[in-house]
Scaffold this motif. Structure first.
Motif, short mmCIF file in Angstrom:
data_model
loop_
_atom_site.label_atom_id
_atom_site.label_comp_id
_atom_site.label_asym_id
_atom_site.label_seq_id
_atom_site.Cartn_x
_atom_site.Cartn_y
_atom_site.Cartn_z
N GLU A 130 0.83 -1.21 0.00
CA GLU A 130 0.00 0.00 0.00
C GLU A 130 0.87 1.26 0.00
O GLU A 130 0.59 2.21 -0.73
N ILE A 131 1.92 1.25 0.78
CA ILE A 131 2.82 2.40 0.83
C ILE A 131 3.53 2.57 -0.52
O ILE A 131 3.65 3.69 -1.02
N MET A 132 3.97 1.47 -1.11
CA MET A 132 4.61 1.54 -2.42
C MET A 132 3.66 2.13 -3.46
O MET A 132 4.06 2.97 -4.27
N GLU A 133 2.40 1.71 -3.42
CA GLU A 133 1.42 2.21 -4.38
C GLU A 133 1.19 3.70 -4.20
O GLU A 133 1.11 4.45 -5.18
N ARG A 134 1.10 4.15 -2.95
CA ARG A 134 0.95 5.59 -2.69
C ARG A 134 2.14 6.38 -3.22
O ARG A 134 1.99 7.43 -3.83
N SER B 183 3.78 9.67 -9.98
CA SER B 183 3.07 9.88 -11.24
C SER B 183 2.44 11.26 -11.27
O SER B 183 2.47 11.95 -12.30
N ALA B 184 1.85 11.67 -10.15
CA ALA B 184 1.22 12.99 -10.07
C ALA B 184 2.27 14.09 -10.22
O ALA B 184 2.06 15.08 -10.93
N ALA B 185 3.41 13.91 -9.58
CA ALA B 185 4.49 14.91 -9.69
C ALA B 185 5.03 14.95 -11.11
O ALA B 185 5.26 16.04 -11.65
N LEU C 291 2.56 16.82 -13.19
CA LEU C 291 2.54 18.24 -12.86
C LEU C 291 3.74 18.97 -13.46
O LEU C 291 3.62 20.07 -13.96
N PHE C 292 4.89 18.34 -13.43
CA PHE C 292 6.10 19.00 -13.86
C PHE C 292 6.55 18.63 -15.28
O PHE C 292 7.65 19.02 -15.69
N SER C 293 5.74 17.89 -15.99
CA SER C 293 6.13 17.59 -17.37
C SER C 293 5.80 18.80 -18.24
O SER C 293 4.77 19.46 -18.07
#
Length: 71
Positions: free
Chosen positions: A50-54, A60-62, A65-67
């Motif tokens: 679960e921690i790895m998935e988070r 992925s979100a970062a 956002l920064f692409s």
């Protein structure tokens, strides 16, 4: 990648908690103790996944956002 190498060293180094866990002598434990140990380790696997998935989702979100793609 230095961060990955540091994390790997922390998890696997001699005398570290993971090293101690996987090298522990299990002979003194009863069958019931070993069953509890397995249940506990299975729960820990779920928690780690679960921690790895988070972390993957945050990454992925970062990345999104920064692409700087041309649109």
């Amino acid at each position: 990648m230095a961060i990955l190498d540091d994390n790997e060293a922390l998890a696997l180094r001699n005398g570290g908690p993971l090293h101690t866990l996987v090298h522990e002598d299990l002979d003194p434990y009863s069958v019931e103790d070993l069953q509890v140990r397995i249940q506990t380790l299975e729960s820990e696997i779920v928690r780690v996944r679960e921690i790895m998935e988070r972390k993957k989702n945050r990454r992925s979100a970062a990345d999104a956002l920064f692409s700087f793609k041309d649109t």
